[in-house]
Structure formats: C-alpha cells, structure tokens
Design a protein around this motif. Structure first.
Motif, PDB file in Angstrom:
ATOM      1  N   UNK A 225      83.859  38.128  37.086  1.00  0.00           N
ATOM      2  CA  UNK A 225      84.068  38.591  38.467  1.00  0.00           C
ATOM      3  C   UNK A 225      83.625  40.035  38.627  1.00  0.00           C
ATOM      4  N   UNK A 226      84.030  40.886  37.697  1.00  0.00           N
ATOM      5  CA  UNK A 226      83.665  42.302  37.774  1.00  0.00           C
ATOM      6  C   UNK A 226      82.155  42.478  37.630  1.00  0.00           C
ATOM      7  N   UNK A 227      81.566  41.769  36.670  1.00  0.00           N
ATOM      8  CA  UNK A 227      80.134  41.910  36.416  1.00  0.00           C
ATOM      9  C   UNK A 227      79.297  41.459  37.610  1.00  0.00           C
ATOM     10  N   UNK A 228      79.606  40.271  38.132  1.00  0.00           N
ATOM     11  CA  UNK A 228      78.820  39.739  39.250  1.00  0.00           C
ATOM     12  C   UNK A 228      79.094  40.521  40.530  1.00  0.00           C
TER      13      UNK A 228
ATOM     14  N   UNK B  43      79.701  43.734  40.706  1.00  0.00           N
ATOM     15  CA  UNK B  43      78.907  44.953  40.585  1.00  0.00           C
ATOM     16  C   UNK B  43      77.436  44.677  40.881  1.00  0.00           C
ATOM     17  N   UNK B  44      76.949  43.558  40.361  1.00  0.00           N
ATOM     18  CA  UNK B  44      75.561  43.180  40.617  1.00  0.00           C
ATOM     19  C   UNK B  44      75.327  42.932  42.101  1.00  0.00           C
TER      20      UNK B  44
ATOM     21  N   UNK C   3      64.176  40.928  44.687  1.00  0.00           N
ATOM     22  CA  UNK C   3      65.446  40.304  45.039  1.00  0.00           C
ATOM     23  C   UNK C   3      65.298  39.605  46.378  1.00  0.00           C
ATOM     24  N   UNK C   4      66.295  38.803  46.745  1.00  0.00           N
ATOM     25  CA  UNK C   4      66.294  38.098  48.016  1.00  0.00           C
ATOM     26  C   UNK C   4      67.630  38.311  48.707  1.00  0.00           C
TER      27      UNK C   4
ATOM     28  N   UNK D  57      72.185  35.814  46.332  1.00  0.00           N
ATOM     29  CA  UNK D  57      73.162  36.686  45.710  1.00  0.00           C
ATOM     30  C   UNK D  57      74.267  35.832  45.091  1.00  0.00           C
ATOM     31  N   UNK D  58      74.551  36.095  43.840  1.00  0.00           N
ATOM     32  CA  UNK D  58      75.550  35.304  43.130  1.00  0.00           C
ATOM     33  C   UNK D  58      76.942  35.575  43.676  1.00  0.00           C
TER      34      UNK D  58
END
Length: 249
Positions: free
Chosen positions: A84-87, A89-90, A153-154, A158-159
């Motif tokens: 959750x934190x990683x995605x 932030x992305x 990117x698009x 977005x994840x």
C-alpha cells in the motif's frame, strides 16, 4: 504467385500482431504479478522457516501452530502495508507529474509543442515528420502525448494501492497454508522432510508460473527460488536445533 489473404482481424487492421498484447494493461499486469508472486513466495518461505525453526526445538504441535498462525497474520499485514505504501507513493508521484505537465501545457503550449517535436527528433524522425506528428498528437490529446513520450506514463494507467495491498496479503496467506499443513499433518518423525519437500516443490512451481506469465526463463526463476528457500529453511532449522540442544530453550 501464391494468393495472400488480407489480415482482417482487429489486430491486423490496427497494424499489430494477434499474439502481442498491444491493448493490454502491461503495467497493471506486471504490478499484479509482482505483488502476487512476492506475496505467495514470502508466505511460503517465511512461514515455513518459522515453523521449521520451532520444530527444531520441539515436536509438539501446539507451539508450532501458534508460531505459524502468528507468522501468517503478521506477514500478511506487513505485506499489505508495504504494498500500500509503495504503490501509494508511486501513484502520488505520477499524479504530481501529470499535474505539472497539465499546468505547463496551459501556461505555454507553444514551448510544449516545441519540446514534443524535439523529443521525436531525438527518436530519429526527420524534422518535418517530427513536427507533423507533434502537431497531430497535440491536436488529438496534448496531455496524453506528453505523458507518453516525455514521461512514459499514462493518466489512466495508475495502480491501485488497495488492490495491490489486498493481492499481496491474500497471496501471502494462500502461500502460507502449504507449510502449515506440511508441518502439522504428517507424523512428528516426518514433519521436517515433508515440509522441506513440499516447500521446495511449491517454490519451483511459483517460480515456473511467474516466469511463464512474465516471459522470462522458467528454469532460472525456479532455481533461484528453490535455492533461496532451501537456504532459509536449513538456516532456521539449524538455529532451532542448536538452541534446543543447548538447553537455552
């Protein structure tokens, strides 16, 4: 001369190949693959290492079960939180880039058009072609053109942090079931060898499946996981056995 049938499929009309995923969400696919495979592998290895380590100290089922359940719950929560934190932030970084590009297009469209033209020149197009492509893409969707060409990117690709968290936690829990069953169901004398065998086979399978989906070498992927998992199990069992023999525990 042999007759050549025209390619009337949707992929052919679009200039693509039927076996190539031109319209598939590759980023989403790889994200799900990464979260799922990492979650399952961590569930298998970490829970197996935990219960094998405890089994090196005692052959009683209750302590092994308690340690295994604690490892499953703690590991699933940790995996979900990490994803959750990683995605998140992305996704936040992508949104910031998108907003920056949108503002630049609104404030200085001519400079942005020149920048897009320059990017196509760097890709090898002639000056006339680069300018024409930039103008036509800008007229169609300026933001999408800049995001794709400049930032790769698009806006629609977005994840989801929650989806990644759920997938990772679920995969961890599913992977953790195997070592728990392998250590608890056989007779005490067979617990360790059965668990080692089941875990290594499961890691070989997940490595093969992930490589098949991602298009990489199945042998290399499976071998990496098997070696890593085997080392983890051997280390924890050795530590548990040493502690049990020492009388410390």
């Amino acid at each position: 001369m042999a007759n050549v049938e025209p390619n009337t499929s949707a992929a052919g009309r679009a200039g693509g190949h039927g076996n190539e995923p031109h319209t598939f969400n590759i980023a989403g696919r790889l994200n799900w693959l990464r979260a799922g495979v990492l979650g399952a592998n961590d569930g298998i290895v970490s829970v197996a290492a935990t219960v094998v380590g405890v089994a090196g100290v005692t052959n009683k089922s209750a302590p092994i079960l308690v340690a295994g359940i604690a490892a499953v719950v703690g590991g699933a929560v940790s995996m979900a939180l990490g994803e959750y934190v990683s995605v998140s932030s992305q996704r936040d970084s992508q949104r910031a880039l998108i907003e920056t590009e949108r503002r630049e297009l609104a404030e200085d469209p001519e400079a942005e058009l020149a920048e897009l033209t320059g990017l196509y020149l760097k890709k090898g197009l002639s000056a006339a072609t680069a300018e024409r492509v930039a103008v036509e893409l800008t007229a169609h969707d300026a933001l999408a053109a800049h995001l794709s060409t400049e930032l790769n990117i698009s806006e629609d690709d977005q994840a989801s942090p929650w989806q990644a968290a759920y997938a990772s936690a679920a995969a961890f829990a599913v992977g953790a079931v195997l070592p728990l069953l392998a250590i608890l169901l056989p007779p005490a004398a067979l617990r360790i060898p059965v668990t080692f065998l089941a875990v290594l086979l499961a890691l070989a399978l997940t490595g093969t499946l992930s490589a098949g989906i991602g298009g990489s070498s199945k042998t290399i992927s499976a071998t990496r996981l098997v070696i890593g998992g085997g080392l983890a199990l051997a280390a924890t069992y050795g530590i548990g056995s040493a502690l049990g023999a020492s009388g410390i525990i």
